[in-house]
Scaffold this motif. Sequence first.
Motif, PDB file in Angstrom:
ATOM      1  N   ALA A  62       0.844  -1.196   0.000  1.00 30.04           N
ATOM      2  CA  ALA A  62       0.000   0.000   0.000  1.00 30.04           C
ATOM      3  C   ALA A  62       0.885   1.253   0.000  1.00 30.04           C
ATOM      4  O   ALA A  62       1.941   1.241   0.629  1.00 30.04           O
ATOM      5  N   PRO A  63       0.487   2.322  -0.659  1.00 33.72           N
ATOM      6  CA  PRO A  63      -0.808   2.505  -1.329  1.00 33.72           C
ATOM      7  C   PRO A  63      -0.815   2.077  -2.806  1.00 33.72           C
ATOM      8  O   PRO A  63      -1.759   2.394  -3.508  1.00 33.72           O
ATOM      9  N   PHE A  64       0.212   1.366  -3.252  1.00 36.60           N
ATOM     10  CA  PHE A  64       0.283   1.002  -4.674  1.00 36.60           C
ATOM     11  C   PHE A  64      -0.582  -0.208  -4.991  1.00 36.60           C
ATOM     12  O   PHE A  64      -1.295  -0.216  -5.994  1.00 36.60           O
ATOM     13  N   GLU A  65      -0.481  -1.245  -4.122  1.00 36.94           N
ATOM     14  CA  GLU A  65      -1.348  -2.414  -4.293  1.00 36.94           C
ATOM     15  C   GLU A  65      -1.496  -3.088  -2.945  1.00 36.94           C
ATOM     16  O   GLU A  65      -0.517  -3.337  -2.259  1.00 36.94           O
ATOM     17  N   GLU A  69     -10.397  -7.639  -2.066  1.00 34.46           N
ATOM     18  CA  GLU A  69     -10.225  -7.102  -3.416  1.00 34.46           C
ATOM     19  C   GLU A  69      -8.907  -6.344  -3.513  1.00 34.46           C
ATOM     20  O   GLU A  69      -8.495  -5.686  -2.563  1.00 34.46           O
ATOM     21  N   ILE A  70      -8.239  -6.486  -4.655  1.00 33.62           N
ATOM     22  CA  ILE A  70      -6.953  -5.813  -4.840  1.00 33.62           C
ATOM     23  C   ILE A  70      -7.202  -4.373  -5.279  1.00 33.62           C
ATOM     24  O   ILE A  70      -7.906  -4.124  -6.260  1.00 33.62           O
ATOM     25  N   VAL A  71      -6.655  -3.446  -4.515  1.00 37.62           N
ATOM     26  CA  VAL A  71      -6.894  -2.011  -4.748  1.00 37.62           C
ATOM     27  C   VAL A  71      -5.575  -1.245  -4.668  1.00 37.62           C
ATOM     28  O   VAL A  71      -4.586  -1.763  -4.151  1.00 37.62           O
ATOM     29  N   GLY A  72      -5.575  -0.011  -5.174  1.00 37.66           N
ATOM     30  CA  GLY A  72      -4.409   0.841  -5.017  1.00 37.66           C
ATOM     31  C   GLY A  72      -4.134   1.703  -6.233  1.00 37.66           C
ATOM     32  O   GLY A  72      -4.833   1.617  -7.249  1.00 37.66           O
ATOM     33  N   PHE A  73      -3.112   2.527  -6.097  1.00 34.53           N
ATOM     34  CA  PHE A  73      -2.729   3.448  -7.163  1.00 34.53           C
ATOM     35  C   PHE A  73      -2.421   2.701  -8.468  1.00 34.53           C
ATOM     36  O   PHE A  73      -2.949   3.048  -9.533  1.00 34.53           O
ATOM     37  N   ASP A  74      -1.572   1.670  -8.368  1.00 38.39           N
ATOM     38  CA  ASP A  74      -1.208   0.914  -9.579  1.00 38.39           C
ATOM     39  C   ASP A  74      -2.435   0.289 -10.240  1.00 38.39           C
ATOM     40  O   ASP A  74      -2.520   0.216 -11.470  1.00 38.39           O
ATOM     41  N   THR A 105      -6.780  12.069 -16.355  1.00 30.78           N
ATOM     42  CA  THR A 105      -7.144  10.902 -15.542  1.00 30.78           C
ATOM     43  C   THR A 105      -6.009  10.518 -14.598  1.00 30.78           C
ATOM     44  O   THR A 105      -6.228  10.226 -13.414  1.00 30.78           O
ATOM     45  N   TYR A 106      -4.784  10.534 -15.132  1.00 31.53           N
ATOM     46  CA  TYR A 106      -3.630  10.164 -14.300  1.00 31.53           C
ATOM     47  C   TYR A 106      -3.520  11.103 -13.091  1.00 31.53           C
ATOM     48  O   TYR A 106      -3.341  10.655 -11.962  1.00 31.53           O
ATOM     49  N   ASP A 107      -3.655  12.401 -13.328  1.00 34.09           N
ATOM     50  CA  ASP A 107      -3.546  13.377 -12.237  1.00 34.09           C
ATOM     51  C   ASP A 107      -4.626  13.161 -11.180  1.00 34.09           C
ATOM     52  O   ASP A 107      -4.388  13.343  -9.987  1.00 34.09           O
ATOM     53  N   GLN A 108      -5.826  12.769 -11.656  1.00 30.64           N
ATOM     54  CA  GLN A 108      -6.927  12.504 -10.716  1.00 30.64           C
ATOM     55  C   GLN A 108      -6.592  11.323  -9.812  1.00 30.64           C
ATOM     56  O   GLN A 108      -6.816  11.356  -8.600  1.00 30.64           O
ATOM     57  N   ILE A 109      -6.062  10.261 -10.412  1.00 30.30           N
ATOM     58  CA  ILE A 109      -5.699   9.068  -9.634  1.00 30.30           C
ATOM     59  C   ILE A 109      -4.572   9.429  -8.671  1.00 30.30           C
ATOM     60  O   ILE A 109      -4.592   9.053  -7.501  1.00 30.30           O
ATOM     61  N   TYR A 110      -3.610  10.178  -9.162  1.00 33.60           N
ATOM     62  CA  TYR A 110      -2.480  10.598  -8.322  1.00 33.60           C
ATOM     63  C   TYR A 110      -2.984  11.373  -7.104  1.00 33.60           C
ATOM     64  O   TYR A 110      -2.592  11.106  -5.966  1.00 33.60           O
ATOM     65  N   ALA A 111      -3.877  12.317  -7.361  1.00 30.43           N
ATOM     66  CA  ALA A 111      -4.402  13.151  -6.269  1.00 30.43           C
ATOM     67  C   ALA A 111      -5.169  12.311  -5.252  1.00 30.43           C
ATOM     68  O   ALA A 111      -5.125  12.575  -4.051  1.00 30.43           O
TER      69      ALA A 111
END
Length: 274
Positions: free
Chosen positions: A53-56, A63-68, A254-260
Amino acid sequence: RRFLQTAAVLAAGIVLAACGKKEEPAPVAPAASAPAPAPAPTVYAVGTDAAYAPFESQDEKGEIVGFDIDVLKAIAAKAGFEVKFINTPWEGIFNALGQGDRDIVVSAVTITDERKQTLDFSEPYFDAAQLIAVRDNSKVAKFADLKKLKVGVQTGTTGDEATTKLLGKTNTNIKRFESTPLALKELESGGVDAVVADNGVVIHHVANNPGAKFKTISDKEFAPEHYGIAVKKGNTALLEKINQGLAAIKADGTYDQIYAKYFGAAPAKAEAPA
Ligand code: ARG
């Protein structure tokens, strides 16, 4: 005789008819008003070590979640493929690509020259560096201070590499763990004096485990790292789709939204060339 001739002509006719049937043109495509159903998109098996975390990571429901995960899902949506995430131990995660058990690995993987010999990487999608975690009463102030101490790392990571370089290959003070959370647990219980791991993961762990009483130490000695999405060496078709999707999510915000969502603010933009 006439009968035989007739029979022969008839037989020939039947054979011809049968042949003719085979040569019939394929059914015409349905009229424009009834579009053919779109072909089912390819589903790619994605390996990720979901203890990072917070990548995966895995949520309460498993459920598998995270930035990646969000980044690759957004890429897939743009590029027109589907993904199925499979929790895969870090050790052996690259072999799984080579053997065809996984099509893609997204796992906060640092692009390195050594790995490039056996895998292909997408364009970089995240910048990182190693960061040291110690207990908050530690006297460690810089990476070189770890030379005589016990250091925990995740086996085969860039943190392992950096630490092995500093302490020496045969140094038994390097404690290798199959996951980074296990190394951090050992730091809490006093089994190691420090952990060297990716900054994003260390910062996230320290913030979410105030009871552990850790602090972090950065050092310019650590080389800048860039995460890439990996595919089997030579799978250019898939790599191109991934790179196209990545460029698209970077271009449309979209990338910036996920990053934020994960890191609080949009990433710093590279400076425009002078
Ligand atoms: N970035 C580091 C490396 O590539 C660590 C990645 C570990 N990732 C994970 N999901 N455990 O070596």
